[in-house]
Motif scaffolding. Structure first.
Motif, PDB file in Angstrom:
ATOM      1  N   GLY A 176       0.797  -1.225   0.000  1.00 19.81           N
ATOM      2  CA  GLY A 176       0.000   0.000   0.000  1.00 19.81           C
ATOM      3  C   GLY A 176       0.825   1.268   0.000  1.00 19.81           C
ATOM      4  N   ALA A 177       2.144   1.183   0.238  1.00 19.58           N
ATOM      5  CA  ALA A 177       3.008   2.366   0.225  1.00 19.58           C
ATOM      6  C   ALA A 177       3.275   2.804  -1.213  1.00 19.58           C
ATOM      7  CB  ALA A 177       4.320   2.071   0.931  1.00 19.58           C
ATOM      8  N   GLU A 207       4.556   9.116  -8.872  1.00 21.03           N
ATOM      9  CA  GLU A 207       4.431   8.147  -7.787  1.00 21.03           C
ATOM     10  C   GLU A 207       3.959   6.805  -8.345  1.00 21.03           C
ATOM     11  OE1 GLU A 207       1.974   9.389  -4.565  1.00 21.03           O
ATOM     12  OE2 GLU A 207       3.019  11.306  -4.288  1.00 21.03           O
ATOM     13  N   HIS A 208       4.585   5.743  -7.838  1.00 20.59           N
ATOM     14  CA  HIS A 208       4.157   4.375  -8.152  1.00 20.59           C
ATOM     15  C   HIS A 208       4.070   3.580  -6.853  1.00 20.59           C
ATOM     16  CE1 HIS A 208       4.623   5.102 -12.368  1.00 20.59           C
ATOM     17  NE2 HIS A 208       5.942   5.163 -12.354  1.00 20.59           N
ATOM     18  N   PRO A 209       3.285   2.520  -6.843  1.00 24.54           N
ATOM     19  CA  PRO A 209       3.276   1.665  -5.655  1.00 24.54           C
ATOM     20  C   PRO A 209       4.642   1.024  -5.429  1.00 24.54           C
ATOM     21  CG  PRO A 209       2.011   0.671  -7.443  1.00 24.54           C
ATOM     22  CD  PRO A 209       2.356   2.057  -7.878  1.00 24.54           C
ATOM     23  N   VAL A 210       5.033   0.898  -4.173  1.00 24.96           N
ATOM     24  CA  VAL A 210       6.281   0.198  -3.842  1.00 24.96           C
ATOM     25  C   VAL A 210       6.168  -1.275  -4.211  1.00 24.96           C
ATOM     26  CG1 VAL A 210       7.807  -0.470  -1.928  1.00 24.96           C
ATOM     27  CG2 VAL A 210       6.867   1.851  -2.034  1.00 24.96           C
ATOM     28  N   VAL A 211       4.983  -1.820  -4.062  1.00 26.91           N
ATOM     29  CA  VAL A 211       4.689  -3.198  -4.465  1.00 26.91           C
ATOM     30  C   VAL A 211       3.602  -3.131  -5.529  1.00 26.91           C
ATOM     31  CG1 VAL A 211       3.902  -5.480  -3.740  1.00 26.91           C
ATOM     32  CG2 VAL A 211       5.238  -4.044  -2.159  1.00 26.91           C
ATOM     33  N   VAL A 293      14.761  -2.014 -28.360  1.00 24.96           N
ATOM     34  CA  VAL A 293      13.441  -1.485 -28.681  1.00 24.96           C
ATOM     35  C   VAL A 293      12.565  -1.713 -27.460  1.00 24.96           C
ATOM     36  CG1 VAL A 293      11.427  -1.662 -30.184  1.00 24.96           C
ATOM     37  CG2 VAL A 293      13.732  -2.018 -31.129  1.00 24.96           C
ATOM     38  N   ALA A 294      11.889  -0.653 -27.001  1.00 28.17           N
ATOM     39  CA  ALA A 294      11.059  -0.739 -25.796  1.00 28.17           C
ATOM     40  C   ALA A 294       9.583  -0.724 -26.168  1.00 28.17           C
ATOM     41  CB  ALA A 294      11.368   0.412 -24.847  1.00 28.17           C
ATOM     42  N   ILE A 295       8.790  -1.453 -25.391  1.00 30.27           N
ATOM     43  CA  ILE A 295       7.352  -1.580 -25.613  1.00 30.27           C
ATOM     44  C   ILE A 295       6.635  -0.795 -24.526  1.00 30.27           C
ATOM     45  CG2 ILE A 295       5.434  -3.213 -25.816  1.00 30.27           C
ATOM     46  CD1 ILE A 295       7.861  -5.346 -26.215  1.00 30.27           C
ATOM     47  N   ALA A 296       5.735   0.094 -24.937  1.00 26.93           N
ATOM     48  CA  ALA A 296       5.027   0.948 -23.980  1.00 26.93           C
ATOM     49  C   ALA A 296       4.204   0.101 -23.008  1.00 26.93           C
ATOM     50  CB  ALA A 296       4.130   1.928 -24.727  1.00 26.93           C
ATOM     51  N   GLY A 297       4.094   0.589 -21.763  1.00 20.28           N
ATOM     52  CA  GLY A 297       3.412  -0.173 -20.738  1.00 20.28           C
ATOM     53  C   GLY A 297       2.180   0.522 -20.191  1.00 20.28           C
ATOM     54  N   ASP A 298       1.728   0.042 -19.036  1.00 25.72           N
ATOM     55  CA  ASP A 298       0.523   0.574 -18.403  1.00 25.72           C
ATOM     56  C   ASP A 298       0.898   1.254 -17.088  1.00 25.72           C
ATOM     57  OD1 ASP A 298       1.288  -1.634 -16.970  1.00 25.72           O
ATOM     58  OD2 ASP A 298      -0.707  -2.514 -16.813  1.00 25.72           O
ATOM     59  N   ARG A 299      -0.085   1.834 -16.447  1.00 28.60           N
ATOM     60  CA  ARG A 299       0.134   2.487 -15.165  1.00 28.60           C
ATOM     61  C   ARG A 299       0.198   1.425 -14.060  1.00 28.60           C
ATOM     62  NH1 ARG A 299      -0.951   7.774 -13.821  1.00 28.60           N
ATOM     63  NH2 ARG A 299      -2.205   8.003 -15.716  1.00 28.60           N
ATOM     64  N   PRO A 300       1.281   1.371 -13.284  1.00 26.92           N
ATOM     65  CA  PRO A 300       1.384   0.356 -12.224  1.00 26.92           C
ATOM     66  C   PRO A 300       0.278   0.511 -11.174  1.00 26.92           C
ATOM     67  CG  PRO A 300       3.529   1.312 -12.681  1.00 26.92           C
ATOM     68  CD  PRO A 300       2.521   2.161 -13.403  1.00 26.92           C
ATOM     69  N   PHE A 301      -0.175  -0.622 -10.653  1.00 28.15           N
ATOM     70  CA  PHE A 301      -1.169  -0.609  -9.588  1.00 28.15           C
ATOM     71  C   PHE A 301      -0.843  -1.689  -8.560  1.00 28.15           C
ATOM     72  CE2 PHE A 301      -2.725  -3.539 -12.820  1.00 28.15           C
ATOM     73  CZ  PHE A 301      -3.184  -4.616 -12.073  1.00 28.15           C
TER      74      PHE A 301
END
Length: 301
Positions: A176-177, A207-211, A293-301
């Protein structure tokens, strides 16, 4: 017995929890290629494929399952053109550009052309690519064009295993951090302020989740790294620094790692959501040329 306490917040000897698959997922064979495991939880070599050929949907599905299960896949001697490398990566989504790094034949290909005296750019440090973005890269496809006669290996670490092996009290603290990620600390190791200042508005701290939870497997994974994570939200600086030092150390555990000795034309395809990697700069005065070559990702949750 004399006092035998060792310092807190370290990495200790003992049995590791080495669980490769998410709970409830059973081992299944692969039908369209041969897969050779290289370590217990991370890293496998794929045999019998020519990546210059278009992927069928069935092959793409099976390769994606292998990627989720092994986190990084290796393909020997592919010698792909830049276009073929981009086409292969494009099977997993939109490609991503990085204005902070040198490009190859096009803006979607990053070229790391390293010889003695050149800028190191993210060698000799454990990191996850571009976590300073709101949507960090989903994955990357790296090919070695020129390989030194010795050295120049790359290592990857399984961050699901890193999370699994944390003490329960640390898990309780970080679930949750959230943590702040910023491009400046990592890039300032090798670029002057004048090079970075124009990008501050394009890449503000995020900001992203630590986990984070893996969007496809649901596994919990440690999602902080030395290059870009600056502080844990809500903690004072000393407490945040101490906690992050402990979490950064987890990538250093050998049981969570795989190491690849490159040959020219090799391809590595990794899940950037689930891993950290470390390019070993021990090959001077020889040259090492890689394209990614990098592939675009999603928002971490």
């Amino acid at each position: 017995m004399r006092d035998h306490r060792i310092p807190d917040d370290g990495i200790y000897e003992g049995v590791r929890v080495l669980r490769r698959l998410p709970e409830g997922v059973e081992e299944r064979p692969y039908g369209l290629f041969e897969l050779e495991p290289l370590a217990r939880t991370i890293g496998a070599r794929v045999h019998g494929l020519d990546l210059s050929r278009p992927l069928t949907e069935a092959l793409r599905t099976e390769l994606n399952r292998a990627l989720l299960e092994w986190k990084v896949l290796f393909f020997r001697g592919q010698h792909l053109t830049s276009r073929a490398q981009r086409d292969f990566a494009g099977n997993w989504g939109e490609l991503e550009t990085n204005p902070l790094l040198a490009t190859g034949d096009d803006k979607e290909t990053v070229r790391f052309d390293k010889a003695e005296g050149t800028t190191p750019t993210f060698e000799n440090v454990w990191h996850t690519d571009v976590t300073f973005r709101e949507r960090p890269a989903m994955g990357a496809v790296l090919q070695l064009r020129e390989v030194p006669p010795a050295g120049g290996d790359t290592m990857w670490a399984d961050m699901a295993a890193a999370y699994d092996n944390l003490p329960q009290d640390i898990k309780d603290r970080i679930d949750g951090a959230r943590a702040v990620h910023d491009f400046i600390p990592g890039f300032s190791r090798f670029y002057p302020a004048s090079r970075l200042a124009p990008f501050q508005d394009e890449f503000p701290p995020v900001e992203h989740p630590v986990v984070r939870r893996h969007p496809e497997t649901g596994r919990k994974m440690l999602f902080v790294n030395t290059s870009f994570t600056t502080r844990v939200v809500g903690l004072d600086r000393d407490e945040s620094d101490r906690l992050l030092r402990l979490l950064f150390q987890q990538a250093h555990v050998p049981e969570f790692q795989v190491r690849h000795r490159w040959e020219a034309g090799d391809i590595a395809f990794w899940d950037n959501r689930a891993t950290q990697h470390y390019a070993v700069n021990d090959y001077a005065p020889h040259r090492r040329v890689a394209e990614r070559v990098a592939i675009a990702g999603d928002r971490p949750f």
